[in-house]
Enzyme design. Structure first.
Site, mmCIF file in Angstrom:
data_model
loop_
_atom_site.group_PDB
_atom_site.id
_atom_site.type_symbol
_atom_site.label_atom_id
_atom_site.label_comp_id
_atom_site.label_asym_id
_atom_site.label_seq_id
_atom_site.Cartn_x
_atom_site.Cartn_y
_atom_site.Cartn_z
ATOM 1 N N HIS A 1 0.991 4.567 4.587
ATOM 2 C CA HIS A 1 0.184 4.863 3.377
ATOM 3 C C HIS A 1 0.811 6.508 3.475
ATOM 4 O O HIS A 1 0.691 6.628 2.442
ATOM 5 C CB HIS A 1 -0.978 4.780 3.265
ATOM 6 C CG HIS A 1 -1.864 3.457 3.403
ATOM 7 N ND1 HIS A 1 -3.048 3.486 4.224
ATOM 8 C CD2 HIS A 1 -1.051 2.384 3.589
ATOM 9 C CE1 HIS A 1 -3.487 2.005 3.708
ATOM 10 N NE2 HIS A 1 -2.638 1.397 3.318
ATOM 11 N N SER B 1 0.659 -1.189 0.309
ATOM 12 C CA SER B 1 0.006 0.082 -0.024
ATOM 13 C C SER B 1 0.767 1.849 -0.240
ATOM 14 O O SER B 1 0.397 2.483 -0.488
ATOM 15 C CB SER B 1 -0.770 -0.212 1.102
ATOM 16 O OG SER B 1 -2.043 -0.863 1.519
#
Length: 303
Positions: free
Chosen positions: A252, A205
């Site tokens: 992230h 991610s």
């Protein structure tokens, strides 16, 4: 008395009679060696030499125009292979996941960090010298029955990598794209180390958020219609907020910031002989910063 006519043969195939010359080097060539040219035919070597002398078309960011997103294919393949490895040997996750610090017990089990622990427990993670976790964790994902998402974790990430990666790679070219992906993955891992070193994290991610930032910066630089791009970024940022309750939001955010910085350098480097130097210099500078931050945090945690 009649004179014998000289038999001419192909320069690459001496046993094949030929009466056609290459229009560039004037050597005799057989049908297998002939290549159509603007005028007449050329030999294989002259065609290759001519191709080398033609300037390769490049994108606005300096990347070579390619017909297939090979790096994206390879990255997806590596993620899938790593996942299959997890299914065969689940201990791979404990061995290679992103982890700032943890403990390994005498039974081989993995435990959370506590400052006061028995002498037969030893340190693991980045603080324990396992720096490779900063990158390997970005190629691992939750097992089918693990965490909040299970197998959907890798499925969603690979779908996102397929959709965004192809677009970004087509503009950046393979080398710049790969550097962006790796630096975004490292950026995510380093932020996990800085903010929550005791929390294990896996997933691509961080790197994908970096690609999302790159997509936004490139669209701005190219003057694209930003309505759909802004909608995409809105969804990405919304997921960043939601992920704070379900996944490693630090990974992230770190990937998003690293990807944005790298792509800004790609997009706004001068379009002359200095472009490659400026772009490479920005990547090296970011890498150096990540190393410095990692060393500083490891030193602090090990004190």
């Amino acid at each position: 008395m009649e004179s014998e006519s000289t038999v001419t043969t192909c320069y690459r195939h001496p046993k094949v009679e030929s009466h056609v010359r290459c229009t560039r080097c004037d050597r005799y060539i057989c049908p297998d060696c002939m290549r159509e040219a603007a005028v007449g035919h050329q030999c294989v070597e002259c065609v290759k030499e001519g191709a080398r002398s033609i300037r390769q078309a490049r994108t606005a960011f300096g990347g070579r125009i390619t017909s297939a997103p090979m790096v994206t294919y390879v990255l997806i393949g590596l993620n899938v292979l790593a996942y299959l490895g997890e299914l065969v040997r689940p201990s791979v996750v404990d061995r290679f996941e992103m982890l700032g610090r943890g403990l390994v017990g005498p039974d081989g089990g993995h435990y959370g960090w506590v400052a006061i622990h028995p002498a037969d427990y030893h340190l693991e993670g980045v603080v324990g010298g396992e720096w490779y976790r900063l990158l390997t964790g970005a190629f691992l994902h939750l097992p089918p029955t693990g965490g909040t998402f299970g197998i959907a974790h890798i499925v969603m990430n690979m779908v996102a990598l397929w959709n965004i990666g192809r677009v970004v790679e087509s503009q950046l070219g393979r080398i710049r794209y790969l550097a962006l992906y790796v630096l975004s993955a490292l950026g995510g891992s380093v932020l996990v180390l800085l903010i929550d070193p005791d929390q294990a994290a896996v997933g691509a991610s961080g790197a994908i958020f970096g690609l999302g930032a790159a997509y936004y910066v490139m669209a701005r630089r190219l003057g694209a219609d930003m309505r759909s791009v802004n909608q995409f970024m809105g969804g990405l940022l919304l997921w960043l907020v939601i992920s704070a309750f379900a996944t490693s939001w630090q990974g992230h955010l770190g990937g998003l910031l690293a990807g944005g910085v790298v792509t800004l350098a790609y997009a706004y480097a001068p379009r002359d002989g200095r472009r490659n130097l400026v772009q490479a210099g920005a990547c090296v500078a970011l890498m150096a910063l990540l190393v410095i931050l990692t060393v500083a945090k490891v030193t602090e945690l090990a004190a």
